[in-house]
Design a protein around this motif. Structure first.
Motif, PDB file in Angstrom:
ATOM      1  N   LYS A  50       0.837  -1.203   0.000  1.00 34.26           N
ATOM      2  CA  LYS A  50       0.000   0.000   0.000  1.00 34.26           C
ATOM      3  C   LYS A  50       0.874   1.255   0.000  1.00 34.26           C
ATOM      4  CE  LYS A  50      -4.107  -1.566   2.514  1.00 34.26           C
ATOM      5  NZ  LYS A  50      -4.922  -1.320   3.728  1.00 34.26           N
ATOM      6  N   ALA A  51       1.899   1.256   0.821  1.00 33.33           N
ATOM      7  CA  ALA A  51       2.781   2.420   0.901  1.00 33.33           C
ATOM      8  C   ALA A  51       3.445   2.689  -0.438  1.00 33.33           C
ATOM      9  CB  ALA A  51       3.827   2.217   1.993  1.00 33.33           C
ATOM     10  N   ILE A  52       3.866   1.645  -1.124  1.00 29.92           N
ATOM     11  CA  ILE A  52       4.503   1.795  -2.440  1.00 29.92           C
ATOM     12  C   ILE A  52       3.501   2.358  -3.446  1.00 29.92           C
ATOM     13  CG2 ILE A  52       5.495   0.544  -4.406  1.00 29.92           C
ATOM     14  CD1 ILE A  52       6.797  -1.344  -2.294  1.00 29.92           C
ATOM     15  N   LEU A  53       2.287   1.804  -3.465  1.00 26.49           N
ATOM     16  CA  LEU A  53       1.287   2.281  -4.420  1.00 26.49           C
ATOM     17  C   LEU A  53       0.914   3.738  -4.124  1.00 26.49           C
ATOM     18  CD1 LEU A  53      -0.477   1.777  -6.866  1.00 26.49           C
ATOM     19  CD2 LEU A  53      -2.220   0.806  -5.340  1.00 26.49           C
ATOM     20  N   LYS A  54       0.828   4.085  -2.862  1.00 23.05           N
ATOM     21  CA  LYS A  54       0.522   5.479  -2.511  1.00 23.05           C
ATOM     22  C   LYS A  54       1.617   6.413  -3.025  1.00 23.05           C
ATOM     23  CE  LYS A  54      -2.326   4.405   1.498  1.00 23.05           C
ATOM     24  NZ  LYS A  54      -2.479   4.477   2.970  1.00 23.05           N
ATOM     25  N   ARG A  55       2.862   6.034  -2.851  1.00 16.87           N
ATOM     26  CA  ARG A  55       3.960   6.870  -3.342  1.00 16.87           C
ATOM     27  C   ARG A  55       3.944   6.939  -4.869  1.00 16.87           C
ATOM     28  NH1 ARG A  55       6.724   4.087   0.869  1.00 16.87           N
ATOM     29  NH2 ARG A  55       7.833   2.785  -0.634  1.00 16.87           N
ATOM     30  N   TYR A  56       3.721   5.796  -5.510  1.00 21.01           N
ATOM     31  CA  TYR A  56       3.679   5.763  -6.968  1.00 21.01           C
ATOM     32  C   TYR A  56       2.556   6.655  -7.498  1.00 21.01           C
ATOM     33  CZ  TYR A  56       2.900   4.301 -11.716  1.00 21.01           C
ATOM     34  OH  TYR A  56       2.709   4.324 -13.076  1.00 21.01           O
ATOM     35  N   LEU A  57       1.339   6.468  -6.981  1.00 23.97           N
ATOM     36  CA  LEU A  57       0.203   7.246  -7.478  1.00 23.97           C
ATOM     37  C   LEU A  57       0.360   8.737  -7.193  1.00 23.97           C
ATOM     38  CD1 LEU A  57      -2.840   4.934  -6.708  1.00 23.97           C
ATOM     39  CD2 LEU A  57      -1.774   5.405  -8.928  1.00 23.97           C
ATOM     40  N   THR A  58       0.961   9.065  -6.075  1.00 26.08           N
ATOM     41  CA  THR A  58       1.221  10.474  -5.767  1.00 26.08           C
ATOM     42  C   THR A  58       2.065  11.091  -6.870  1.00 26.08           C
ATOM     43  OG1 THR A  58       1.000  10.166  -3.386  1.00 26.08           O
ATOM     44  CG2 THR A  58       2.352  12.029  -4.127  1.00 26.08           C
TER      45      THR A  58
END
Length: 146
Positions: free
Chosen positions: A56-64
């Motif tokens: 989740k943390a990775i996807l949040k950073r990616y989408l940001t």
């Protein structure tokens, strides 16, 4: 809406139009909640670790970063290389469709701006289609020169 409002809207990044960090957090959390509960997503959920926190943390950073927000992904991970990062997972039409179904629902829950929601879904659908790596992906035939 006035012309000034149009100019202001045009100047906003997709990240800002989505609602910034809170919206990205809500989107990702809702997306993975869908993946955990929708029977059609069981196959793609099984591709993930039991503890979704790090992913989740990775996807949040990616989408940001992908939506024009702060650079949170590339300083840590470099170029996304999404297809090569996912090559070990069998992704066909069914997996793509399950992923997009979870994302479509998450977008409808987490993103209030209709235009921004459509824009991000359209871009994600193209990306999800590109991620397919099972036989029958038309992108593979084009790269092979067929």
């Amino acid at each position: 809406m006035s012309v000034a409002d149009d100019v202001t809207l045009a100047e906003l990044t997709l990240y800002e139009r989505l609602g910034g960090a809170n919206a990205i957090d809500h989107l990702v959390d809702t997306f993975y909640a869908q993946m955990d509960t929708v029977p059609e997503a069981a196959t793609i959920r099984a591709m993930h670790p039991d503890d979704l926190g790090p992913i989740k943390a990775i996807l949040k950073r990616y989408l940001t970063e992908w939506t024009g927000g702060p650079r949170l992904y590339s300083p840590e991970k470099g170029h996304p290389r999404l297809r090569s990062r996912h090559v070990g997972f069998p992704i066909g039409e069914a997996e793509r469709d399950a992923w997009l179904s979870c994302m479509r629902t998450a977008l409808s829950v987490a993103i209030a701006d209709d235009v921004a929601r459509i824009e991000i879904y359209t871009n994600m659908a193209k990306l999800a289609d590109w991620m397919r790596n099972l036989p029958g992906n038309p992108h593979d035939a084009r790269r092979a020169g067929h």
